[in-house]
Design a protein around this motif. Sequence first.
Motif, PDB file in Angstrom:
ATOM      1  N   GLY A 183      32.586 -99.994  -9.544  1.00  0.00           N
ATOM      2  CA  GLY A 183      33.789 -99.412 -10.615  1.00  0.00           C
ATOM      3  C   GLY A 183      34.401-100.034 -12.088  1.00  0.00           C
ATOM      4  N   LEU A 184      35.327-101.324 -11.433  1.00  0.00           N
ATOM      5  CA  LEU A 184      36.353-101.491 -12.336  1.00  0.00           C
ATOM      6  C   LEU A 184      35.038-102.344 -13.406  1.00  0.00           C
ATOM      7  CD1 LEU A 184      38.186-103.779 -10.451  1.00  0.00           C
ATOM      8  CD2 LEU A 184      39.109-101.589 -11.099  1.00  0.00           C
ATOM      9  N   SER A 185      34.530-102.698 -13.495  1.00  0.00           N
ATOM     10  CA  SER A 185      33.890-102.923 -15.107  1.00  0.00           C
ATOM     11  C   SER A 185      32.618-101.866 -15.199  1.00  0.00           C
ATOM     12  CB  SER A 185      32.568-104.068 -14.695  1.00  0.00           C
ATOM     13  OG  SER A 185      33.095-104.869 -13.445  1.00  0.00           O
ATOM     14  N   HIS A 186      32.950 -99.998 -14.675  1.00  0.00           N
ATOM     15  CA  HIS A 186      32.688 -99.533 -15.639  1.00  0.00           C
ATOM     16  C   HIS A 186      30.332 -99.605 -15.341  1.00  0.00           C
ATOM     17  CE1 HIS A 186      36.206 -98.023 -16.487  1.00  0.00           C
ATOM     18  NE2 HIS A 186      36.489 -99.122 -17.151  1.00  0.00           N
ATOM     19  N   MET A 187      30.030 -99.969 -14.362  1.00  0.00           N
ATOM     20  CA  MET A 187      28.721 -99.992 -13.932  1.00  0.00           C
ATOM     21  C   MET A 187      28.058 -99.526 -12.261  1.00  0.00           C
ATOM     22  SD  MET A 187      27.717-104.331 -14.259  1.00  0.00           S
ATOM     23  CE  MET A 187      29.112-104.451 -15.280  1.00  0.00           C
ATOM     24  N   THR A 188      27.004 -99.227 -12.301  1.00  0.00           N
ATOM     25  CA  THR A 188      26.786 -99.141 -11.204  1.00  0.00           C
ATOM     26  C   THR A 188      26.546-100.680 -10.493  1.00  0.00           C
ATOM     27  OG1 THR A 188      24.298 -99.706 -11.823  1.00  0.00           O
ATOM     28  CG2 THR A 188      24.872 -97.693 -11.876  1.00  0.00           C
ATOM     29  N   LEU A 189      27.005 -99.863  -8.667  1.00  0.00           N
ATOM     30  CA  LEU A 189      26.691-101.260  -8.160  1.00  0.00           C
ATOM     31  C   LEU A 189      25.277-101.897  -8.219  1.00  0.00           C
ATOM     32  CD1 LEU A 189      27.515-102.986  -5.246  1.00  0.00           C
ATOM     33  CD2 LEU A 189      26.638-101.324  -4.166  1.00  0.00           C
ATOM     34  N   ALA A 190      24.237-101.424  -8.694  1.00  0.00           N
ATOM     35  CA  ALA A 190      23.149-102.052  -9.075  1.00  0.00           C
ATOM     36  C   ALA A 190      22.701-102.923  -9.548  1.00  0.00           C
ATOM     37  CB  ALA A 190      22.028-101.401  -8.958  1.00  0.00           C
ATOM     38  N   SER A 191      23.555-102.547 -11.281  1.00  0.00           N
ATOM     39  CA  SER A 191      23.497-103.107 -12.484  1.00  0.00           C
ATOM     40  C   SER A 191      24.473-104.836 -12.282  1.00  0.00           C
ATOM     41  CB  SER A 191      24.636-102.182 -13.628  1.00  0.00           C
ATOM     42  OG  SER A 191      23.545-100.952 -13.765  1.00  0.00           O
ATOM     43  N   ALA A 192      25.450-104.740 -11.112  1.00  0.00           N
ATOM     44  CA  ALA A 192      26.874-105.529 -11.178  1.00  0.00           C
ATOM     45  C   ALA A 192      26.249-106.158 -10.351  1.00  0.00           C
ATOM     46  CB  ALA A 192      27.317-105.155 -10.031  1.00  0.00           C
TER      47      ALA A 192
END
Length: 298
Positions: A25-34
Amino acid sequence: MRFDLTDLQLFVHILDSGTLTAAAGLSHMTLASASERVRGMEAQLGAPLLERGARGVRPTAAGHSLGLHARQVLQQMEQLRGDLADFGNGLAGQVRVRGNTSAVAEHLPLAVAGFLQAQPRVALELQEHRSEAVMDGLRQGLCDMGIACDAVDASGLDARPWRPDPLVVVLPAGHALTRRVSLRLSELLTEDWIGLPRGSALQALVQKQATLLGRPLRWRVQLQQFDSICQLVGQGTGVAVLPASAARRHASRSGARAVALQDAWAQRQLLLCTRPGVQLPAHAQLLLEHLQEQAQAA
């Protein structure tokens, strides 16, 4: 291995938040992408970076090391953005100088004033560090030049005498020893002492010399500023060792008196240091020449 800035920022968010979900969330990406990015970093490294648990994640030894380096890289990139923004606002050049406490507080402000007046589009970043950190930062290329005490190791650097920086003892005006022309530290071991914070090079030097004499000093107060130290000395709280230049400015108006120190370690010299074989940027070279001229005129 090739980690990009997004990878590094994500990993720092993971360490700070303790969960992949929050970091995503802090990195503005989905959990799957992270998760995919973390797996990619681990695959490149060939070792796990995180230990997964029911309550979140924590770094492995490799992850801890990556976190330290990631924070340094991100901090340097932030500084780079700021520096380049300054150039966009009309800055012609920037010079980074590291100096010890005495150099930054007492000698450099007046020494660089003429240079800054003659070069209105040049910015000077002046950082205060212990003399050892001045030398180390210069070796690592973190500054263009450094000014440090000659008591530290200057190997591998081009070091030239810049200004004398002797130490004096500052005593309350009514102290019996103010009648003396000079003193040795051995005559002051039973006094109460006022000094700089523990991390300062001057504090460490005085404490080391007292320990060699067999009697560690009794520190009553430790303060950041030379003028505050002189004020407390003037009130009779204790004695202090300070650069002679600082004592000249602050002691008499605080009700204190400065007496020369005879000890050889107190006869300090400030060194102006650069890295040999490294071509300085044009504005840094101009400042170096200006400081060399100041040394000759002093």
